[in-house]
Design an enzyme around this catalytic site. Structure first.
Site, mmCIF file in Angstrom:
data_model
loop_
_atom_site.group_PDB
_atom_site.id
_atom_site.type_symbol
_atom_site.label_atom_id
_atom_site.label_comp_id
_atom_site.label_asym_id
_atom_site.label_seq_id
_atom_site.Cartn_x
_atom_site.Cartn_y
_atom_site.Cartn_z
ATOM 1 N N CYS A 167 0.812 -1.233 0.000
ATOM 2 C CA CYS A 167 0.000 0.000 0.000
ATOM 3 C C CYS A 167 0.838 1.272 0.000
ATOM 4 O O CYS A 167 0.305 2.372 0.004
ATOM 5 C CB CYS A 167 -0.953 0.001 1.189
ATOM 6 S SG CYS A 167 -2.070 -1.395 1.111
ATOM 7 N N HIS A 185 -13.307 10.012 -7.136
ATOM 8 C CA HIS A 185 -12.392 10.027 -8.286
ATOM 9 C C HIS A 185 -11.243 11.007 -8.114
ATOM 10 O O HIS A 185 -10.751 11.579 -9.097
ATOM 11 C CB HIS A 185 -13.156 10.272 -9.590
ATOM 12 C CG HIS A 185 -13.948 9.075 -10.017
ATOM 13 N ND1 HIS A 185 -15.177 8.769 -9.479
ATOM 14 C CD2 HIS A 185 -13.663 8.079 -10.878
ATOM 15 C CE1 HIS A 185 -15.617 7.643 -9.997
ATOM 16 N NE2 HIS A 185 -14.715 7.200 -10.848
ATOM 17 N N GLU A 242 -12.632 0.203 3.546
ATOM 18 C CA GLU A 242 -11.669 0.287 2.448
ATOM 19 C C GLU A 242 -11.850 -0.899 1.501
ATOM 20 O O GLU A 242 -11.519 -0.851 0.333
ATOM 21 C CB GLU A 242 -10.250 0.280 3.041
ATOM 22 C CG GLU A 242 -9.225 0.773 2.082
ATOM 23 C CD GLU A 242 -7.857 0.897 2.699
ATOM 24 O OE1 GLU A 242 -7.190 -0.136 2.871
ATOM 25 O OE2 GLU A 242 -7.461 2.026 2.999
HETATM 26 N N1 LIG Z 1 -4.789 0.054 9.804
HETATM 27 C C1 LIG Z 1 -4.693 0.164 8.455
HETATM 28 N N2 LIG Z 1 -3.946 -0.704 7.778
HETATM 29 C C2 LIG Z 1 -3.862 -0.612 6.434
HETATM 30 C C3 LIG Z 1 -4.557 0.400 5.752
HETATM 31 C C4 LIG Z 1 -5.314 1.321 6.497
HETATM 32 O O1 LIG Z 1 -5.947 2.251 5.966
HETATM 33 N N3 LIG Z 1 -5.368 1.163 7.844
HETATM 34 N N4 LIG Z 1 -4.506 0.434 4.403
HETATM 35 C C5 LIG Z 1 -3.806 -0.430 3.679
HETATM 36 C C6 LIG Z 1 -3.816 -0.318 2.178
HETATM 37 O O2 LIG Z 1 -4.485 0.810 1.733
HETATM 38 C C7 LIG Z 1 -4.231 -1.573 1.355
HETATM 39 O O3 LIG Z 1 -4.849 -1.239 0.123
HETATM 40 C C8 LIG Z 1 -5.097 -2.557 1.981
HETATM 41 O O4 LIG Z 1 -4.228 -3.519 2.453
HETATM 42 P P1 LIG Z 1 -4.535 -5.046 2.620
HETATM 43 O O5 LIG Z 1 -5.665 -5.244 3.559
HETATM 44 O O6 LIG Z 1 -3.251 -5.684 2.943
HETATM 45 O O7 LIG Z 1 -5.023 -5.429 1.186
HETATM 46 P P2 LIG Z 1 -5.564 -6.805 0.730
HETATM 47 O O8 LIG Z 1 -6.533 -7.344 1.726
HETATM 48 O O9 LIG Z 1 -6.069 -6.594 -0.638
HETATM 49 O O10 LIG Z 1 -4.288 -7.681 0.725
HETATM 50 P P3 LIG Z 1 -4.080 -9.027 -0.035
HETATM 51 O O11 LIG Z 1 -2.716 -9.404 0.370
HETATM 52 O O12 LIG Z 1 -4.164 -8.688 -1.491
HETATM 53 O O13 LIG Z 1 -5.135 -9.940 0.414
HETATM 54 C C9 LIG Z 1 -2.969 -1.429 4.321
HETATM 55 N N5 LIG Z 1 -3.105 -1.497 5.735
#
Ligand SMILES: Nc1nc2c(c(=O)[nH]1)N=C([C@H](O)[C@H](O)COP(=O)(O)OP(=O)(O)OP(=O)(O)O)CN2
Length: 143
Positions: free
Chosen positions: A24, A69, A131
């Site tokens: 991320c 957007h 998210e």
């Molecule tokens: N406490 C938080 N942790 C994370 C945030 C956040 O806003 N608060 N955001 C992110 C990233 O934006 C990311 O897009 C999301 O991460 P993640 O959950 O790891 O994404 P996936 O579930 O799609 O991961 P896969 O490995 O593809 O399953 C990260 N952390």
């Protein structure tokens, strides 16, 4: 007794998390869902905390105007800000902190909701930012 109404609004935005130790840290986007939990001192003559339609107009209106957007970027993230500014057209919303779900929820509750709800008699008590379908952050007004 306490009465609360909620409106859910979806929007798309790009971001990245500066100093995050994972993927991320790269520019990417989400289909976010924001939930606005709203209270008022009293119900109106119809029995409403606030008309759902008015709540939608105010909350969705703000998000459409400012975040939908757009790239939501930390104002310290000059590298990403400069990169997005190279594209035309572009839409950027600068935040005073990293655009985590936690900070987006905080910004909506503390800064945006008072603007959205001005003159309605209602105030936001809680904001939740999803998210993804699996992950969300929630912020609530302190007692
Ligand atoms: N406490 C938080 N942790 C994370 C945030 C956040 O806003 N608060 N955001 C992110 C990233 O934006 C990311 O897009 C999301 O991460 P993640 O959950 O790891 O994404 P996936 O579930 O799609 O991961 P896969 O490995 O593809 O399953 C990260 N952390």
């Amino acid at each position: 007794m306490s009465l609360t109404v909620m409106r859910r609004v979806t929007f798309c935005a790009g971001h990245r998390l500066l100093n995050h130790d994972g993927k991320c840290v790269n520019l990417h986007g989400h289909n976010y869902v924001a939930e606005f939990y709203v209270v008022a001192d009293q119900q109106d003559e119809v029995g409403r905390v606030i008309d759902f339609k008015l709540l939608k107009i105010r909350c969705k209106g703000w998000l459409d105007e400012h975040w939908d957007h757009a790239f939501l970027l930390w104002d310290k993230d000059t590298e990403a800000l400069n990169a997005i500014r190279q594209t035309n057209p572009h839409r950027i919303f600068e935040l005073p902190y990293n655009p985590t779900a936690e900070n987006l929820a905080k910004y909506l509750l503390e800064i945006a909701c008072p603007q959205m709800l001005e003159g309605t008699g209602a105030r936001a008590q809680r904001v939740v930012i999803w998210e993804s379908e699996e992950s969300c952050a929630e912020v609530t007004v302190a007692d």
